[in-house]
Design an enzyme around this catalytic site. Structure first.
Site, PDB file in Angstrom:
ATOM      1  N   ASP A   1       0.849  -1.200   0.000  1.00 32.06           N
ATOM      2  CA  ASP A   1       0.000   0.000   0.000  1.00 32.06           C
ATOM      3  C   ASP A   1       0.883   1.248   0.000  1.00 32.06           C
ATOM      4  O   ASP A   1       2.106   1.145   0.032  1.00 32.06           O
ATOM      5  CB  ASP A   1      -0.896   0.013   1.252  1.00 32.06           C
ATOM      6  CG  ASP A   1      -0.057  -0.102   2.522  1.00 32.06           C
ATOM      7  OD1 ASP A   1       0.613   0.888   2.858  1.00 32.06           O
ATOM      8  OD2 ASP A   1      -0.056  -1.168   3.152  1.00 32.06           O
TER       9      ASP A   1
ATOM     10  N   ASP B   1       1.148   3.511   2.438  1.00 30.59           N
ATOM     11  CA  ASP B   1       1.142   4.073   3.784  1.00 30.59           C
ATOM     12  C   ASP B   1      -0.051   5.032   3.887  1.00 30.59           C
ATOM     13  O   ASP B   1      -1.119   4.717   3.346  1.00 30.59           O
ATOM     14  CB  ASP B   1       2.491   4.740   4.104  1.00 30.59           C
ATOM     15  CG  ASP B   1       2.745   4.838   5.605  1.00 30.59           C
ATOM     16  OD1 ASP B   1       2.431   3.863   6.316  1.00 30.59           O
ATOM     17  OD2 ASP B   1       3.236   5.873   6.068  1.00 30.59           O
TER      18      ASP B   1
END
Ligand SMILES: [Zn+2]
Length: 295
Positions: A217, A219
């Site tokens: 992802d 973050d």
């Protein structure tokens, strides 16, 4: 340690992170339950063969993912791998990306680490009467990293980044947006919770240590990222895990540890306490690493 026949000739340890709890490609498998002077490893070790190389595998968080990053028994994990004969370790971990061009699904072979953990982790084997300062300017093994990069690039379709600075935070909570922006401003590339103290301990144990960081992802810094569904993250983790396994298979084809690599003798110039002093005062905990340097 439980008894292990010398014929095992384990060359490499693999420490699996989030999503990598087993390695079904292993053949001729047996499970070893062991304890160490540093307590029990994260789980029993699975010993098997990959591409003809004997491998010992440990799921870092336990196979049911019940160990939080702060409580990972890294000293026990490294001790167990070294005791079984491993001379190299690959640590696989899931990470968040701190930059636009490291996208979910990408694979990073990190070359640097910044320690943002908070000192709650036992991060040295030398806590007795032996003072050792191992070099850590290059925290990942410079001999195996190129092979890992080559294995990834030739075996998987995902983007492979051959360098990256891994920001290791304590967790278990993720960062605030301000922290995430700070790490970005500092030039860090990926963020995770587990590269340390594992890499430091591997260096103290004279093991060649490399990492595979799997981007799941962005973050929290990237606007709108919260909209990503859990299903999408799970799907990325699944493909990341497959990519990591394929990369490891590529690495192990014709794998051999270079005994001339500086990781393999990192203590040779790092023990500060005079040898004469060590002879009388070396502690039980230090002994297994320094004894070969104390004639
Ligand atoms: Zn090395």
């Amino acid at each position: 340690m439980s008894s292990t026949p010398k014929s095992e000739e384990i060359q490499i340890g693999i420490i699996g992170g989030s999503g990598l709890y087993d390695f079904e490609a292993l053949t001729d498998v047996r499970r070893v339950h062991t304890s160490t002077p540093y307590g029990d490893p994260s789980d029993s070790l699975v010993i098997g063969s990959l591409e003809g190389v004997r491998v010992a595998f440990i799921p870092r968080h336990g196979r049911n993912h019940q160990i939080t990053p702060t409580n990972i028994p890294s000293r026990a994990n490294i001790y167990a791998l070294k005791s079984l004969g491993a001379r190299a370790v690959v640590g696989v971990s899931a990470v968040g990306s701190l930059r636009e061009d490291f996208a979910p699904g990408d694979l990073v072979i990190p070359d640097q680490i910044v320690d943002r953990s908070r000192g709650h982790r036992a991060d040295t084997f030398f806590e007795g009467n032996t003072v050792v300062h191992v070099p850590f300017g290059e925290p990942f093994c410079g001999t195996i990293r190129p092979s890992l990069i080559e294995a990834a690039r030739s075996r998987i379709s995902a983007n492979v980044h051959k360098t990256g600075t891994y920001c290791c935070i304590e967790g278990p909570q993720f960062s605030t947006r301000a922290e995430s922006e700070l790490y970005r401003a500092w030039g860090m590339d990926v963020i995770g919770m587990t590269a340390l103290p594992e890499a430091k301990l591997a260096r103290e144990a004279e093991l060649c240590y490399t990492g595979i960081a799997l981007v799941t992802d962005y973050d929290c810094w990237r606007a709108g990222h919260e909209d990503v569904s859990a299903d999408e993250v799970a799907e990325v983790m699944k493909s990341n895990t497959a990519a990591a396994k394929e990369t490891l298979l590529g690495l192990l084809k014709d794998f051999d540890v270079d005994t001339r690599c500086s990781c393999q003798y990192s203590l040779s110039t790092s023990i500060i306490t005079p040898i004469d002093t060590l002879r009388s005062s070396v502690s039980r905990h230090d002994d297994w690493l320094v004894r070969k340097y104390v004639p």
